[in-house]
Design an enzyme around this catalytic site. Sequence first.
Site, PDB file in Angstrom:
ATOM      1  N   CYS A  90       0.771  -1.244   0.000  1.00  9.43           N
ATOM      2  CA  CYS A  90       0.000   0.000   0.000  1.00  9.43           C
ATOM      3  C   CYS A  90       0.800   1.292   0.000  1.00  9.43           C
ATOM      4  CB  CYS A  90      -0.938   0.022   1.205  1.00  9.43           C
ATOM      5  SG  CYS A  90      -2.059  -1.366   1.288  1.00  9.43           S
ATOM      6  N   HIS A 157      -3.107   7.107   3.316  1.00  7.14           N
ATOM      7  CA  HIS A 157      -2.080   6.137   3.701  1.00  7.14           C
ATOM      8  C   HIS A 157      -0.656   6.633   3.489  1.00  7.14           C
ATOM      9  CE1 HIS A 157      -1.100   1.714   4.481  1.00  7.14           C
ATOM     10  NE2 HIS A 157      -2.012   2.054   5.389  1.00  7.14           N
TER      11      HIS A 157
END
Length: 229
Positions: A90, A157
């Site tokens: 991610c 993120h």
Amino acid sequence: MIRSIRMNRRTLLAGTAALGTVTLGVSERTAHAASKAVSRAPNIIYIIADDLGVYDLGCYGQTRIRTPHIDRMAAQGMKFTQAYGGAPICSPSRCALMTGRHMGHASIRDNFALAGGVVGYKGKEQIRRANLFDQEPTVASVLKEQGYVTGLVGKWHLDGYNPDAIPTRHGFDEFHGWLTQTEKTQGYFPEKWYDGTTLQDVAGNAGGGAGRLRNRHCDGSELRLHQAS
């Protein structure tokens, strides 16, 4: 069928003359409209989907699951057939896409960090995470310099546990989503999300429903979102 044309001076001049002939046959109103359309900057929709393989989409040959809306976007826009992912997980893959830097120079190279970054908690577990550097440019900040209004919905993120490494400090005018540093904003149907830098309740999400996001830069209509991590 697309035919390959070898360009030389004669081909270029012949094409220019033909183009001039066609242009002369176009009305002034049509030519003005065409010129205006060409000069207008395109809208950009930039989708990052976790755990989605390229061949999971119909436009890349997948036949078991239908993805008609994405397939239509591919047909009407641009489809890449040769590319590399910045990283297999991610945070670093998002860092590569947002900053244009490969893992040799990226500020985030893993979901967790052995050094640097900021220490925080995931549940009761203590974790160190890296984050975007202060004033680190992103694709959003570059687009803003060109006059775009920018917005991010969903997963960022790239903040780690640094309260300053948020989307609105890295080129985004609008942010509606969740941050790593705020666990109550996470999950498939979180009851709280950020609106810019303000933490708010998500109307209708208490029972797994759909929240609402008001479009402030178009016609003022509401866009209904199914919020997922």
